[in-house]
Design an enzyme around this catalytic site. Structure first.
Site, PDB file in Angstrom:
ATOM      1  N   LYS A  49      54.057  37.785  38.252  1.00  0.00           N
ATOM      2  CA  LYS A  49      54.837  36.611  38.664  1.00  0.00           C
ATOM      3  C   LYS A  49      56.323  36.818  38.377  1.00  0.00           C
ATOM      4  O   LYS A  49      57.177  36.454  39.189  1.00  0.00           O
ATOM      5  CB  LYS A  49      54.329  35.361  37.943  1.00  0.00           C
ATOM      6  CG  LYS A  49      52.943  34.917  38.388  1.00  0.00           C
ATOM      7  CD  LYS A  49      52.632  33.495  37.983  1.00  0.00           C
ATOM      8  CE  LYS A  49      52.471  33.320  36.500  1.00  0.00           C
ATOM      9  NZ  LYS A  49      51.972  31.977  36.123  1.00  0.00           N
ATOM     10  N   GLU A  65      39.327  36.598  33.428  1.00  0.00           N
ATOM     11  CA  GLU A  65      40.597  36.095  32.907  1.00  0.00           C
ATOM     12  C   GLU A  65      40.474  35.769  31.424  1.00  0.00           C
ATOM     13  O   GLU A  65      41.461  35.830  30.690  1.00  0.00           O
ATOM     14  CB  GLU A  65      41.041  34.857  33.695  1.00  0.00           C
ATOM     15  CG  GLU A  65      42.532  34.547  33.547  1.00  0.00           C
ATOM     16  CD  GLU A  65      43.024  33.519  34.544  1.00  0.00           C
ATOM     17  OE1 GLU A  65      43.683  33.910  35.527  1.00  0.00           O
ATOM     18  OE2 GLU A  65      42.739  32.322  34.347  1.00  0.00           O
ATOM     19  N   HIS A 118      21.453  43.041  51.995  1.00  0.00           N
ATOM     20  CA  HIS A 118      21.794  43.850  53.165  1.00  0.00           C
ATOM     21  C   HIS A 118      23.213  44.402  53.057  1.00  0.00           C
ATOM     22  O   HIS A 118      23.786  44.834  54.060  1.00  0.00           O
ATOM     23  CB  HIS A 118      21.633  43.010  54.435  1.00  0.00           C
ATOM     24  CG  HIS A 118      20.224  42.562  54.661  1.00  0.00           C
ATOM     25  ND1 HIS A 118      19.308  43.294  55.379  1.00  0.00           N
ATOM     26  CD2 HIS A 118      19.549  41.470  54.214  1.00  0.00           C
ATOM     27  CE1 HIS A 118      18.144  42.670  55.394  1.00  0.00           C
ATOM     28  NE2 HIS A 118      18.266  41.557  54.691  1.00  0.00           N
TER      29      HIS A 118
END
Length: 547
Positions: free
Chosen positions: A512, A353, A384
């Site tokens: 947004k 960000e 793994h």
């Protein structure tokens, strides 16, 4: 802060030429058996940073430090610490460092010493924490608080959640919960675990208008009132981490229980502020202060240590070498400590960000790589899962390995086994395994090379994969604070050199805005045609299926 295109500096062009030397990590260790001593740094005798397993030599570091000088990193650092408005796109200072300024030296913004307000909020937080933890503060039925729910999103959630998890060995009797997602499942599952009579909600929103946070807060409020049947109960069970006193009071929260922070505190740097109230409630205010102490100690180190001994600067420069000259597109953060299981996620936001920008400080598109992709999981789980690609894939992925020398849970031989993997992985990544060694292993096992000639290439490890090893004496509030500040300053240095503004986040706004436009369209039965065909099709199928 100046507008300096890094690619136009002498150092950048010298680094481009230097890259042609094709340094390799095994070769560098062969040339200098004491490489570790020259390419590692210590902080307060509690953190060791070993960067020797990178494809760098003293000439590389000299050129990288020259790049920092040409990009005026030092003057930018002073500008940040001194309260200059280096966040130009929002005309704001950047002073998360003031929040943990334990020296209490004056820091001025617009001619006003912000330390007076910082200390006042800290004192208010301390008193509140003491009352809740001791049981003096009670719910609407007179019972003491047992559970605390932090409702926030982004920096108002990631930081507090990461730290409370990292410092679980220091937690008290209060049980912490974190709700961030606007998906109703998140708040519903949390409310199902708690008792309204003994739960405290922290609503973390500077404006008290953040959509996700306020949606969750209103649902929590209704849940409380469904049991309490009395609006006055809200004031006993909700506090606000906000600056909007009008909306806080309208919600039913006593403004005496509103903890302020300031526009010079960015969300992803806010855990040191009132946003950290959940941390202080979880581990006690004394330990919260130790967290601040650790960060402040790293701040002083970053500000005062010479370039050759400066840990955040060194990590930032090595990151630029790997990202901009060796072609790495991502960095993995791999903590070998289960308590740090959200550390990578926290700095995924912190870095991406901050430095995920394509517009330079001059307002023009940059023509070079800026911030890398950050990801990671705790060891040994990652071994793994994705280490296969790091070892034998086609992408260069520099890794930060983090581990404590001392564990909070010395059960059997768990910790030696964990740390043996920590040490082994960086050795394997650096030095690999040659074809000759693979063949020798087969011969020693009594297998002829004719039998395995087709298998040998699959067992070869090329090595030369860059890593940093960060060994911490023990994960404590102090060392965690220092680690967080170390990464913050690394990100800052890289943003200065990238010639971008690291402290805004305009990239989150468009989605947004469009969501606010789409929301009313989801609440009627009309066929939607106002978007592109894909978005129209998705919305209309959703409306068909939600019936």
């Amino acid at each position: 802060m100046q507008n300096i295109n890094p690619t136009q500096t002498f150092a950048w062009n010298a680094l481009e030429q230097h890259k042609a030397e094709n340094l390799t990590i095994p070769q560098l260790f062969n040339e200098d058996p004491k490489r570790f001593d020259k390419y590692s740094l210590r902080f307060e005798d509690q953190i060791l940073v070993d960067f020797s397993k990178n494809a760098i030599n003293q000439h590389t570091l000299a050129l990288l430090r020259q790049l920092a000088d040409e990009c005026q990193v030092k003057s930018a650092t002073y500008a940040m610490f001194n309260g200059e408005k280096i966040n130009r796109t929002e005309n704001r200072a950047v002073l998360h460092t003031a929040l943990r300024n334990r020296s209490n030296t004056p820091v001025e913004v617009d001619g006003k010493n912000v330390m007076l307000e910082v200390n006042a909020v800290l004192a208010k937080m301390k008193g509140f924490c003491e009352r809740v933890i001791s049981g003096v503060s009670k719910g609407y039925t007179g019972k003491a608080i047992t559970d605390v729910v932090n409702i926030g999103i982004g920096g108002s959630d990631l930081g507090p959640y990461m730290v409370t998890e990292a410092l679980r060995p220091y937690k008290n009797h209060l049980t912490m919960h974190f709700v961030s997602n606007v998906d109703g499942t998140h708040i519903a599952e949390t409310l199902a675990k708690i008792n309204p009579e003994t739960t405290l909600f922290l609503v973390a929103s500077k404006t008290f208008t953040t959509q996700e946070t306020m949606t969750n807060a209103l649902s929590a409020r209704q849940w409380l009132l469904d049991t309490a049947k009395d609006e006055s109960a809200v004031a006993k069970h909700f506090v606000a981490l906000s600056t909007n006193a009008k909306e806080v009071a309208k919600f039913g929260i006593d403004t005496e229980n509103m903890f302020e922070f300031w526009d010079w505190v960015g969300g992803r740097y806010s855990l040191w502020s009132a946003i950290g109230l959940s941390i202080a409630l979880s581990i006690g205010f004394e330990h919260f202060e130790q967290l601040l102490d650790g960060a402040h100690a790293m701040d002083k180190h970053f500000l005062n240590a010479p370039a050759e001994q400066n840990i955040p600067l060194t990590l930032a420069l090595i990151g630029i070498w790997n990202n901009n000259f060796l072609g790495a597109e991502s960095e993995a953060i791999l903590p070998y400590d289960q308590y740090l299981h959200r550390f990578a996620a926290y700095f995924q936001q912190g870095n991406m960000e901050s430095n995920g920008k394509y517009v330079g400080r001059d307002g023009k598109f940059v023509n070079y790589q800026t911030g890398p992709i950050i990801w990671g999981e705790p060891g040994t789980n990652g071994q793994h899962a994705f280490y296969q690609l790091i070892h034998q894939g086609t992408k260069l992925i520099p890794c930060d390995f983090i581990a404590p020398a001392q564990t909070h849970n010395p059960i059997g031989d768990h910790h030696p086994k964990l740390l043996s993997n920590f040490f082994a992985q960086t050795e394997a990544l650096a030095f690999g395994k040659s074809k000759e060694v693979v063949e020798q292993e087969f011969l020693q096992a009594g297998t002829s090379l004719e039998e395995v000639v087709e298998i040998v290439p699959f067992k070869v490890f090329t090595g030369n994969k860059p890593t940093n090893s960060i060994l911490v004496q023990k994960i404590t509030p102090f060392t965690l604070g220092a680690l967080i500040a170390m990464y913050e300053h690394k990100i800052f240095v890289q943003g200065v050199i990238f010639n971008i503004y690291s402290f805004d986040q305009w990239g989150v706004e468009l989605g947004k805005q469009l969501a606010n436009r789409i929301l009313p369209e989801l609440e009627n039965n009309e066929t939607i045609t106002s978007h592109d065909s894909s978005t129209n099709g998705l919305i209309n199928q959703f409306k068909l299926w939600k019936q």
